[in-house]
Structures are given as structure tokens and as C-alpha cells.
Scaffold this active site. Structure first.
Site: not given
Ligand code: NAD
Length: 257
Positions: A139, A152
């Protein structure tokens, strides 16, 4: 196609960025293993839909990334992998004095420890083949901080350190390990926050996105899940053979500030 014959495991891939990355890898010809902690008919349906759309093998394996043994079992059940994308992640926001201990432990377990376990389980197979790609979804918070996101930010900085270490331990062996550092990405989760933000700030959609949600992203535009997926596909390509142990920001300029 570029990734035909490669098997990719993407953790936390039944929604958002993980699903976007899985889709781009499938589009590039890779066999894909989807994962989350649930085991619902729609999770398996998702795998079937992707397989049908791209003509590649796609399976769904349930495993809870907060548990080390399940992380390792995921790799074993997948039959090993050539491409490992550590994406599963959660967030909790609170001042440090009030930060719930169980939320701290859960975030460190899912956002950081899981990658230690999956990488340790996947590397022997990659070494045996002399080829492998580890892509960690970190991130902008792996490189900068924000108040109230102590767990985080710590986990994401941790995964950047893990990325560098694994890059060194595998250098010259046909294996690379890199982290993608997205800024704000338009996922269903983020999309769902827009109506509340519009109400809270009494602004229209475009204004609340530009002025409130993307105030730290100089482009004032969300990154898309396709762009994160495309970056992962590039990291898996031969063009990126010498890219290892580093971070690639997809953040509209956030970390240039
Ligand atoms: P999201 O909530 O849509 O996806 C998260 C995924 O992780 C989901 O598929 C969920 O089912 C899974 N998950 C959660 N707990 C779990 C567990 N215990 N075991 C297995 N799977 C689990 O969110 P996202 O925004 O797609 O985030 C995905 C990644 O990207 C994360 O690591 C997040 O920190 C990172 N990220 C997101 C953003 C953003 O703006 N959306 C920005 C930077 C980084």
C-alpha cells in the site's frame, strides 16, 4: 499466452483488488487459484465464471489467512504455485491508546504474517523449477503513514521489509519478489462509501471523490483493480526478470509528495 503453464495463487481474491489481479493473470493465460476464508457457493461460482471467460483452469480454495497453518495448507492444496500474490488484507482505524488488541493482532496476522507463511511454503517449489514470482500487495501506507492506522501501517511497512529480504534470498535464482503499493483503488468496498461521504459532506459524487476521498492522491483519480492486475502481470513477465526486492507505486503521485 504469456503466462500459460504457470499456476498462480492469489490470497483474498473473492473481491476487490485480489479478484482484479486474478482476472488479469487468467487473461494472460495463467491457471488461477482463488482464495478467501468463506466457502460459499458463490465463491466456487466465481472460479467457474473466470474459467469460462478466459479458458483457463480456475479453482477456489477456502483458507483463513489469519491462521499460519491454513496459509501453508493453501499452497499445499493448490499443488504449489509459480506465482504467489499475497493480497488478503483488512483495516481498522482507531487512535493507538484505544486500538483494540484483537484488531491489532488480526491485522498483523492477515496483512503480514500470512505472507511469511505462504512464501515459506511456496519457495521450495519455485526453487526446484528455477522460476517464480512473489507479488505482495502492500500500500502507499507501506511507504508513508496516516494517523489512526497504526496496525495497518505497521503491517504494510513490514511487508515491504519482507519483500526486500525475500528478494535478496532468491536473487539470481529465477525468482523475484516485489511489492505493489496502491494508493486509493476503486473497489466495491470503496464504492460503497461514496454515498455516505456525499451525505456527510453535502457534496456531489465528483466533488466528494476529488476533495475528500482523494485529498492525498495528487491525480485526484482512483487507481483501478485492472491497473493493479496489469502491474502484477508485468512483474510476472520476462521484462521484469531483474526487478526484485523493490516496491512499485500505483498511487497517482501520493508518495511523491
Ligand atoms: P477487499 O475487502 O475487497 O478485499 C480483501 C480480500 O481479502 C477479500 O477477498 C476478503 O475476502 C479477503 N480476506 C479478508 N480476510 C481474510 C482472511 N482471514 N483469510 C482470507 N482472505 C481474507 O479489499 P481490497 O481493497 O481489494 O484490498 C485488497 C488488498 O489491497 C489489501 O491487502 C489492502 O490492504 C490492499 N490495498 C487496498 C487499497 C484500496 O484502496 N482498496 C489501497 C492499497 C492497498
Amino acid at each position: 499466452m504469456e503466462l500459460t503453464g504457470k499456476r498462480a495463487v492469489v490470497t483474498g481474491s473473492n473481491s476487490g483488488i485480489g479478484l482484479g489481479v486474478a482476472e488479469e493473470l487468467a487473461k494472460a493465460g495463467a491457471e488461477v487459484v482463488l482464495n478467501s476464508f468463506t466457502d460459499r457457493p458463490e465463491d466456487h461460482q466465481l472460479a467457474e465464471d473466470l474459467a469460462g471467460k478466459y479458458g483457463v483452469k480456475v479453482t477456489y480454495i477456502q483458507a483463513d489467512m489469519s491462521k499460519g497453518q491454513e496459509c501453508r495448507a493453501l499452497i499445499e492444496k493448490a499443488g504449489g504455485c509459480d506465482i504467489l500474490v499475497n493480497n488478503a488484507g483488512i483495516q481498522h482505524v482507531a487512535p493507538i491508546e484505544q486500538f483494540p488488541v484483537e484488531q491489532w493482532d488480526r491485522i498483523i496476522a492477515i496483512n503480514l504474517n500470512s505472507a511469511f507463511h505462504t512464501i515459506a511454503a511456496a519457495l521450495p517449489g519455485m526453487r526446484a523449477k528455477g522460476w517464480g514470482r512473489v507479488v505482495n500487495i502492500a500500500s502507499a501506507h507501506g511507504l508513508t503513514a496516516s494517523p489512526f492506522k497504526s496496525a495497518y501501517v505497521s503491517a504494510k511497512h513490514g511487508i515491504v521489509g519482507l519483500t526486500k529480504t525475500v528478494g535478496l534470498e532468491t536473487a539470481g535464482q529465477g525468482i523475484t519478489c516485489n511489492a505493489i503499493c496502491p494508493g486509493y483503488v476503486l473497489t466495491p468496498l470503496v464504492e460503497a462509501q461514496i454515498p455516505d461521504q456525499m451525505k456527510a459532506h453535502n457534496m456531489d459524487r465528483e466533488t466528494v471523490i476529488r476533495e475528500v476521498m482523494l485529498d492525498r492522491q495528487p491525480s485526484r483519480q482512483f487507481a483501478t483493480t485492472e491497473q493493479i492486475g496489469g502491474t502484477a502481470v508485468w512483474l510476472c513477465s520476462a521484462y521484469a526478470d531483474q526487478v526484485t526486492g523493490t516496491t512499485i507505486s500505483v498511487d497517482g503521485g501520493w508518495t511523491a509528495m
